[in-house]
Enzyme design. Structure first.
Site, PDB file in Angstrom:
ATOM      1  N   ASP A  17       0.860  -1.175   0.000  1.00 28.49           N
ATOM      2  CA  ASP A  17       0.000   0.000   0.000  1.00 28.49           C
ATOM      3  C   ASP A  17       0.904   1.236   0.000  1.00 28.49           C
ATOM      4  O   ASP A  17       2.082   1.162   0.357  1.00 28.49           O
ATOM      5  CB  ASP A  17      -0.891  -0.039   1.241  1.00 28.49           C
ATOM      6  CG  ASP A  17      -1.799   1.169   1.352  1.00 28.49           C
ATOM      7  OD1 ASP A  17      -2.373   1.578   0.328  1.00 28.49           O
ATOM      8  OD2 ASP A  17      -1.922   1.710   2.462  1.00 28.49           O
ATOM      9  N   ASP A  19      -0.180   4.988   1.078  1.00 27.09           N
ATOM     10  CA  ASP A  19      -0.382   5.948   2.163  1.00 27.09           C
ATOM     11  C   ASP A  19      -0.299   5.253   3.521  1.00 27.09           C
ATOM     12  O   ASP A  19      -1.083   4.348   3.814  1.00 27.09           O
ATOM     13  CB  ASP A  19      -1.740   6.630   2.018  1.00 27.09           C
ATOM     14  CG  ASP A  19      -1.892   7.311   0.663  1.00 27.09           C
ATOM     15  OD1 ASP A  19      -0.982   8.074   0.293  1.00 27.09           O
ATOM     16  OD2 ASP A  19      -2.899   7.076  -0.020  1.00 27.09           O
ATOM     17  N   GLY A  63      -8.256   3.440   3.408  1.00 25.76           N
ATOM     18  CA  GLY A  63      -7.918   2.357   2.480  1.00 25.76           C
ATOM     19  C   GLY A  63      -8.913   2.106   1.376  1.00 25.76           C
ATOM     20  O   GLY A  63      -8.631   1.345   0.446  1.00 25.76           O
ATOM     21  N   ARG A  66     -12.167   6.420  -3.133  1.00 24.21           N
ATOM     22  CA  ARG A  66     -12.746   7.675  -2.673  1.00 24.21           C
ATOM     23  C   ARG A  66     -14.275   7.628  -2.574  1.00 24.21           C
ATOM     24  O   ARG A  66     -14.855   7.949  -1.534  1.00 24.21           O
ATOM     25  CB  ARG A  66     -12.303   8.800  -3.608  1.00 24.21           C
ATOM     26  CG  ARG A  66     -12.403  10.185  -3.022  1.00 24.21           C
ATOM     27  CD  ARG A  66     -12.009  11.210  -4.080  1.00 24.21           C
ATOM     28  NE  ARG A  66     -10.712  10.891  -4.659  1.00 24.21           N
ATOM     29  CZ  ARG A  66     -10.313  11.269  -5.874  1.00 24.21           C
ATOM     30  NH1 ARG A  66     -11.150  11.958  -6.645  1.00 24.21           N
ATOM     31  NH2 ARG A  66      -9.123  10.962  -6.318  1.00 24.21           N
ATOM     32  N   ASN A 143      -3.783   9.523  -7.110  1.00 23.07           N
ATOM     33  CA  ASN A 143      -2.587  10.373  -7.191  1.00 23.07           C
ATOM     34  C   ASN A 143      -1.303   9.592  -6.960  1.00 23.07           C
ATOM     35  O   ASN A 143      -0.246  10.176  -6.723  1.00 23.07           O
ATOM     36  CB  ASN A 143      -2.691  11.497  -6.151  1.00 23.07           C
ATOM     37  CG  ASN A 143      -3.986  12.278  -6.277  1.00 23.07           C
ATOM     38  OD1 ASN A 143      -4.294  12.802  -7.330  1.00 23.07           O
ATOM     39  ND2 ASN A 143      -4.753  12.344  -5.196  1.00 23.07           N
TER      40      ASN A 143
END
Length: 246
Positions: A17, A19, A63, A66, A143
């Site tokens: 992952d 972030d 996780g 959005r 992003n």
């Protein structure tokens, strides 16, 4: 039997992952979600609104893609909005509009504060690649490419499955395992020979549901027990704890 990388023998690929695992952007995401939802709730319910909390972030948003995060949190407050489309403007009172409003807040924070990697994670990634293991970045963020480019880490990954790729391929997000399974397929490895590295509870569930060979929970916020309960085989505070510095 574990290797010098802290992984069981037979693991040939590592799926990370972004972030909270590779970069310190989880806290930036959380702040952007709170700013967006609190403004929305204040406008809807007035000064007595019930704010968006850290617990809300962990349970409903962290996780997830959005729009899924928006949908999940709104459902927890018995709020229904039109779905809209991914191209909705940020001011639209739709699920996608709120998601795009959050993304605007996120990008503004990133432009202002920049992106900082976890050095322990970068060291571990270099060791993993030096040992000949394949690597993939698996993130719900649209992003991801820009963030990796900003920390000069694109070269550390053989495969990228992010929000953009998931949308193109129609892949459901975490806690479903589809994005991690897609990364394993793109690397040409069986899930049982791949390790998943996640900090989100939804990511733990994805690793367990996909029957991956090993699931590492990265505990940045003091939720080690919850990470284990949701599927982690091992929990560390930093990937440097696994060894393998290169």
């Amino acid at each position: 039997m574990t290797t010098h990388l802290g992984l069981p023998g037979g693991i040939t690929a590592c799926l990370f992952d972004l972030d909270g695992v590779v970069t310190r952007t989880a806290v930036v995401h959380a702040a952007a979600w709170k700013a967006m939802f609190d403004a929305f709730l204040r406008g809807r319910d007035g000064v007595g609104f019930r704010p968006f909390t850290d617990s809300d972030y962990e349970r409903y948003v962290d996780g997830r893609p959005r729009a899924d995060g928006v949908r999940s949190f709104l459902a927890s407050r018995d709020i229904e909005l039109p779905e809209g489309t991914p191209d909705d403007p940020p001011e639209a009172q739709t699920v996608n509009g709120l998601g795009n409003r959050k993304n605007e807040a996120l990008l503004a924070k990133i432009r202002t504060d920049g992106v900082e990697p976890y050095e322990g994670s970068l060291g571990y990634l270099r060791a993993v690649r030096a040992a000949g293991l394949a690597t993939a970045i698996v993130s719900s963020s649209a992003n991801t490419r820009e963030v990796l480019h900003s920390i000069e880490a694109e070269r550390l990954f053989d495969v990228r499955i992010d929000g953009v790729v998931a949308r193109e391929r129609g892949l459901p997000g975490k806690p479903r395992p589809d994005t991690y399974l897609a990364a394993a397929r793109d690397l040409g490895v069986e899930p049982s020979h791949a390790a998943v590295f996640e900090d989100a509870l939804a990511g733990m569930e994805a690793g367990r549901a996909g029957h991956f060979g090993y699931v590492v929970g990265v505990d940045r916020v003091g939720q080690a027990d919850a990470l284990r309960a949701h599927g982690a085989d091992r929990v560390v505070k930093d990937l440097a704890e696994l060894g393998g510095e290169a």
